[in-house]
Design an enzyme around this catalytic site. Structure first.
Site, PDB file in Angstrom:
ATOM      1  N   PHE A 167     -13.930  -5.503  -0.344  1.00 23.83           N
ATOM      2  CA  PHE A 167     -14.997  -4.982  -1.197  1.00 23.83           C
ATOM      3  C   PHE A 167     -16.364  -5.255  -0.557  1.00 23.83           C
ATOM      4  CE2 PHE A 167     -12.086  -6.030  -5.063  1.00 23.83           C
ATOM      5  CZ  PHE A 167     -11.227  -5.001  -4.701  1.00 23.83           C
ATOM      6  N   PRO A 168     -16.558  -4.877   0.713  1.00 28.13           N
ATOM      7  CA  PRO A 168     -17.815  -5.211   1.405  1.00 28.13           C
ATOM      8  C   PRO A 168     -19.036  -4.491   0.849  1.00 28.13           C
ATOM      9  CG  PRO A 168     -16.536  -3.672   2.712  1.00 28.13           C
ATOM     10  CD  PRO A 168     -15.654  -4.095   1.570  1.00 28.13           C
ATOM     11  N   LEU A 169     -18.807  -3.492   0.004  1.00 30.00           N
ATOM     12  CA  LEU A 169     -19.924  -2.795  -0.641  1.00 30.00           C
ATOM     13  C   LEU A 169     -19.917  -2.994  -2.149  1.00 30.00           C
ATOM     14  CD1 LEU A 169     -19.872   0.513   1.432  1.00 30.00           C
ATOM     15  CD2 LEU A 169     -21.466  -1.420   1.654  1.00 30.00           C
ATOM     16  N   GLY A 170     -19.118  -3.971  -2.634  1.00 33.50           N
ATOM     17  CA  GLY A 170     -19.057  -4.251  -4.061  1.00 33.50           C
ATOM     18  C   GLY A 170     -18.496  -3.080  -4.844  1.00 33.50           C
ATOM     19  N   GLY A 171     -18.607  -3.155  -6.158  1.00 28.89           N
ATOM     20  CA  GLY A 171     -18.330  -2.015  -7.013  1.00 28.89           C
ATOM     21  C   GLY A 171     -16.922  -1.488  -7.055  1.00 28.89           C
ATOM     22  N   TYR A 218       0.854  -1.185   0.000  1.00 24.83           N
ATOM     23  CA  TYR A 218       0.000   0.000   0.000  1.00 24.83           C
ATOM     24  C   TYR A 218       0.895   1.243   0.000  1.00 24.83           C
ATOM     25  CZ  TYR A 218      -4.020  -2.935   1.366  1.00 24.83           C
ATOM     26  OH  TYR A 218      -5.015  -3.890   1.423  1.00 24.83           O
ATOM     27  N   PRO A 261     -14.798  -1.746 -12.417  1.00 24.42           N
ATOM     28  CA  PRO A 261     -15.856  -1.674 -13.423  1.00 24.42           C
ATOM     29  C   PRO A 261     -16.429  -3.068 -13.687  1.00 24.42           C
ATOM     30  CG  PRO A 261     -13.968  -0.362 -14.103  1.00 24.42           C
ATOM     31  CD  PRO A 261     -13.540  -1.127 -12.893  1.00 24.42           C
TER      32      PRO A 261
END
Length: 315
Positions: free
Chosen positions: A227-231, A72, A234
């Site tokens: 990615f707990p909220l997806g998206g 990171y 693309p």
């Protein structure tokens, strides 16, 4: 006899803050079920003071599980954590290996899957974090989920990787081993080595790993979805775009993001969240999601949302 005043209280952190999401077990320690993913701190490279303040604010809010990696910002984020987080904060800092920073590449990341690379990555994390031992190190593989896929000499069997990870655990360099971006078969094969957690892409709209989550519940393995909220890429559906989520959030007077995070905490008892942000307001909103209680009707409406695939490799 230990007095009651000196006995640790599992519902509060070392700093005395109430644990967001309540207490949960991770790598043999009790931590808040809402933690913090530090990747986005790289966005504050030109505002080091703001980045340090954000980390301190997380601790004040009851966060005592921070997820990071040497790759990171090529050590930048680890350096922030080293400066901002102190031993008395009682924070479990988890890192990951399996990739290295590649600042000049088309993607600022390259795989580092070979055993000698895993060891070198742990050593780099130890130096940049300024510690002798990392409580939890996740081995990032490429078996599942969005992201890079291993090719050539980066295709390494799990047994060879676990051998070096277990060796470093025996040496005291790491406290516990986690796995990331793995399949159910790989997890089953790895369990005898002692696996503390699994980090896979998982959210309300991407529940393809439900069988793996159930196995983790049965085996006492923490589930730490990224990615707990997806998206994130693309082509990946966003939780916050789902009509059931927006309607439920509106009815409860909260944000769709908060509802998506709260659903994860309700969905299984071993879920630990590490939502990332570089914004103090978003941090506070994410932590507040851990205080929400969802009624049965809301949960049923969210459970009915269809799941989509997240298996989108990056080229």
């Amino acid at each position: 006899m230990t007095s009651s005043s000196s006995t640790p209280r599992p519902e509060v952190t070392a700093s005395g803050a109430t644990r967001p999401g309540g207490p949960g077990l991770l790598a043999g320690r009790t931590v808040s079920r809402v933690g913090y993913g530090a990747m986005q701190l790289e966005r504050l490279r030109q505002d080091r003071g703001g980045a340090l303040a954000l980390l301190r604010r997380a601790v004040e809010l009851g966060v005592d599980h921070i997820d990071t990696a040497q790759f990171y910002g090529d050590g930048f984020v680890n350096g922030l954590i080293r400066e901002a987080i102190h031993p008395e904060d009682g924070v479990l800092v988890a890192s990951k290996v399996g990739a290295d920073a590649d600042p000049g590449g088309p993607i600022p990341l390259r795989l580092a899957q070979r055993p000698e690379q895993l060891r070198a990555s742990v050593e780099d994390n130890l130096v940049s974090l300024g510690v002798d031992r990392i409580p939890l190190v996740n081995l990032r593989r490429t078996d599942a989920g969005p992201g890079l896929r291993a090719e050539g000499d980066q295709v390494v069997g799990i047994d060879d990787q676990l051998a070096v990870m277990v060796g470093m655990r025996d040496e005291g360099k790491i406290g516990a081993i986690g796995l990331s971006s793995v399949t159910l078969d790989v997890l089953r094969h790895a369990i005898p080595a002692g696996i503390a957690c699994v980090q896979n892409a998982y959210s309300l709209v991407a529940r393809g790993d439900e069988d793996m989550l159930e196995l983790c519940v049965a085996e006492g393995i923490a589930w730490v979805p990224y990615f707990p909220l997806g998206g994130a890429f693309p082509g990946l559906t966003k939780v916050t775009d789902e009509p059931a989520v927006t309607a439920g959030a509106r009815a409860l007077g909260i944000t769709p993001s908060q509802l998506g995070l709260a659903w994860l905490l309700c969905h299984a008892p071993n879920v630990h969240l590490i939502p990332g942000t570089a914004d103090a307001g978003h941090l506070e909103a994410n932590v507040a999601a851990g205080t929400l209680a969802l009624d049965d009707a809301t949960i049923a409406a969210l459970d009915a949302v269809p799941s989509r695939s997240v298996d989108i490799p990056l080229s």
